[in-house]
Design an enzyme around this catalytic site. Structure first.
Site, PDB file in Angstrom:
ATOM      1  N   ASP A   1     -15.212  13.745  -6.648  1.00 31.41           N
ATOM      2  CA  ASP A   1     -14.051  12.716  -7.212  1.00 31.41           C
ATOM      3  C   ASP A   1     -14.871  12.026  -8.530  1.00 31.41           C
ATOM      4  OD1 ASP A   1     -11.916  10.932  -7.540  1.00 31.41           O
ATOM      5  OD2 ASP A   1     -12.431   9.791  -6.151  1.00 31.41           O
TER       6      ASP A   1
ATOM      7  N   ARG B   1       0.645  17.269  -2.734  1.00 35.06           N
ATOM      8  CA  ARG B   1       0.923  15.870  -2.566  1.00 35.06           C
ATOM      9  C   ARG B   1       2.540  15.879  -2.389  1.00 35.06           C
ATOM     10  NH1 ARG B   1      -2.375  12.246  -4.621  1.00 35.06           N
ATOM     11  NH2 ARG B   1      -1.046  10.535  -4.096  1.00 35.06           N
TER      12      ARG B   1
ATOM     13  N   HIS C   1      -7.370   6.333   0.285  1.00 38.17           N
ATOM     14  CA  HIS C   1      -6.454   7.173  -0.382  1.00 38.17           C
ATOM     15  C   HIS C   1      -5.840   8.300   0.803  1.00 38.17           C
ATOM     16  CE1 HIS C   1      -3.882   8.703  -3.436  1.00 38.17           C
ATOM     17  NE2 HIS C   1      -4.862   9.278  -4.174  1.00 38.17           N
TER      18      HIS C   1
ATOM     19  N   GLN D   1      -3.709  11.342  -0.074  1.00 36.48           N
ATOM     20  CA  GLN D   1      -4.373  12.500  -0.735  1.00 36.48           C
ATOM     21  C   GLN D   1      -4.810  13.406   0.208  1.00 36.48           C
ATOM     22  OE1 GLN D   1      -4.856  13.002  -4.270  1.00 36.48           O
ATOM     23  NE2 GLN D   1      -5.269  14.946  -3.277  1.00 36.48           N
TER      24      GLN D   1
ATOM     25  N   ARG E   1       0.218   1.271  -4.547  1.00 32.91           N
ATOM     26  CA  ARG E   1      -1.198   1.667  -4.917  1.00 32.91           C
ATOM     27  C   ARG E   1      -1.493   0.177  -5.705  1.00 32.91           C
ATOM     28  NH1 ARG E   1      -3.126   6.368  -8.971  1.00 32.91           N
ATOM     29  NH2 ARG E   1      -3.078   7.181  -6.709  1.00 32.91           N
TER      30      ARG E   1
ATOM     31  N   CYS F   1      -9.127  15.439  -6.102  1.00 30.84           N
ATOM     32  CA  CYS F   1      -7.978  14.726  -6.040  1.00 30.84           C
ATOM     33  C   CYS F   1      -7.284  15.014  -7.410  1.00 30.84           C
ATOM     34  CB  CYS F   1      -8.041  13.528  -5.207  1.00 30.84           C
ATOM     35  SG  CYS F   1      -9.167  12.546  -6.335  1.00 30.84           S
TER      36      CYS F   1
HETATM   37  N1  NVA Z   1     -11.421   7.594  -6.838  1.00 30.57           N
HETATM   38  C1  NVA Z   1     -10.493   7.721  -7.659  1.00 30.57           C
HETATM   39  C2  NVA Z   1      -9.369   8.433  -7.223  1.00 30.57           C
HETATM   40  C3  NVA Z   1      -8.066   8.449  -8.337  1.00 30.57           C
HETATM   41  C4  NVA Z   1      -6.852   9.222  -7.776  1.00 30.57           C
HETATM   42  C5  NVA Z   1      -9.877   6.113  -8.174  1.00 30.57           C
HETATM   43  O1  NVA Z   1      -9.770   5.330  -7.263  1.00 30.57           O
HETATM   44  O2  NVA Z   1      -9.704   5.540  -9.342  1.00 30.57           O
HETATM   45  N1   CP Z   2      -4.897  11.955  -7.260  1.00 26.61           N
HETATM   46  C1   CP Z   2      -4.082  10.892  -7.448  1.00 26.61           C
HETATM   47  O1   CP Z   2      -3.539  10.195  -6.590  1.00 26.61           O
HETATM   48  O2   CP Z   2      -3.873  11.093  -8.776  1.00 26.61           O
HETATM   49  P1   CP Z   2      -2.950   9.977  -9.513  1.00 26.61           P
HETATM   50  O3   CP Z   2      -3.917   8.858  -9.870  1.00 26.61           O
HETATM   51  O4   CP Z   2      -2.523  10.728 -10.949  1.00 26.61           O
HETATM   52  O5   CP Z   2      -1.689   9.487  -8.700  1.00 26.61           O
END
Ligand code: NVA
Ligand code: CP
Length: 309
Positions: free
Chosen positions: A223, A291, A129, A132, A102, A263
């Site tokens: 989101d 997930r 992502h 997801q 990540r 998500c």
């Molecule tokens: N769009 C959000 C998704 C978190 C799972 C982010 O990138 O923070």
């Molecule tokens: N949806 C998702 O990726 O959640 P986290 O940021 O908790 O991993």
């Protein structure tokens, strides 16, 4: 060797094959059968951003497959003190069998993958992502929404919107994206999706009117307005996204049996109301659980064990 960096690199058949694997492994685990498809394998999990679902689902998932997960926060490893991605990739991939990262830009992820000897999985970047979306589509299948669905995404043109664009344009369903002016999707990703849609028959609509996106939709999704990395713009974003909260009135425009996906984490009162998130149409916790199952499909597929399941 294949990586899992974006659905752009995957065909419709491959995406469906991975989800089918995930569903089969889910059924086995629900029946308390744990087949060690990835026995003694180590999954390195590098996090440059926070996570609840991604961390827990990958760590539990690899364990259920007979392997182990290594949680590596950039706060603790040398990457966070400036060791280059390319060195980190070469070191970790000599010791581990698979890597999930990540990070911020897709470019950094690609750089890591370019130097890795083992498959790399995108656990979220600023652009995409993809894991997801594997869980989201699995949830759609389980809720009977895979036959020509109309999906409405209301909110920021962010990594989730981009990932929906890839999924819809590869699988060939109708996607409508409503974003406020100034928060549209990345034009290069839109261009790619339009190309894929020509082949798959997907219909993609872009609008700044959430009502137009949602009307008669089978799936409504949103989101956060403030993704990780956007915190400095929080106040401005909250103003700019006025009118984009998915509430009961919006849900009434969708089909009566539409499902709501998110998500997570969700920010109640901003992108979605408490009533919708906790309401009868919301399947966000099935989605979160998936997930775990969908990513086991990804890992087993990448390892080449797809015929064993
Ligand atoms: N769009 C959000 C998704 C978190 C799972 C982010 O990138 O923070
Ligand atoms: N949806 C998702 O990726 O959640 P986290 O940021 O908790 O991993």
């Amino acid at each position: 060797m294949k990586h899992f960096l974006t659905l752009k690199d995957y065909t419709k058949d491959e995406i469906l094959e991975i989800i089918t694997l995930g569903l089969r492994i889910k059924a086995e685990v629900k029946a308390k059968r744990f087949t060690p498809y990835l026995e003694k394998q180590t999954l390195a999990m590098i996090f440059e951003k926070s996570s609840t679902r991604t961390r827990v689902s990958f760590e539990t998932g690899i364990y259920q497959l007979g392997g182990m997960g290594l949680f590596l926060s950039s706060r603790d490893i040398q990457l966070g003190r400036g060791e280059p991605m390319k060195d980190t990739a070469r070191v970790i991939s000599r010791m581990c069998d698979m890597v999930m990262i990540r990070t911020y830009s897709q470019k950094q992820l690609e750089e890591f993958a370019g130097f890795s000897q083992v498959p790399v999985i995108n656990g979220l970047t600023d652009e995409y992502h993809p894991v997801q979306l594997m869980a989201d589509y699995m949830t759609m299948i389980e809720h009977g929404k895979e036959q020509n669905p109309v999906v409405a995404y209301v909110g920021d043109g962010n990594n989730m919107a981009h990932s929906w664009l890839m999924l819809a344009s590869k699988l060939g369903f109708e996607l409508r994206i409503a974003t406020p002016k100034g928060y549209e999707c990345n034009p290069e990703i839109v261009e790619d999706a339009i190309e894929f849609a020509k082949e798959s028959g997907a219909t993609i609509l872009f609008t700044d009117d959430p009502g137009e996106a949602i009307v008669n939709a089978d799936v409504v999704t949103t989101d956060t307005w403030v993704s990780m990395g956007d915190e400095g713009e929080k106040e401005k974003r909250i103003k700019d996204f006025a009118g984009y909260t998915v509430d009961d009135a919006m849900m009434k425009r969708a089909k009566a049996d539409a499902i709501f996906l998110h998500c997570l984490p969700a920010y109640r009162g901003f992108e979605v109301t408490e009533e919708v998130l906790e309401g009868a149409q919301s399947v966000v916790f099935d989605e979160a659980e998936n997930r775990l199952h969908a990513q086991k499909g990804v890992m087993v597929w990448l390892d080449g064990k797809r015929d064993e399941v």
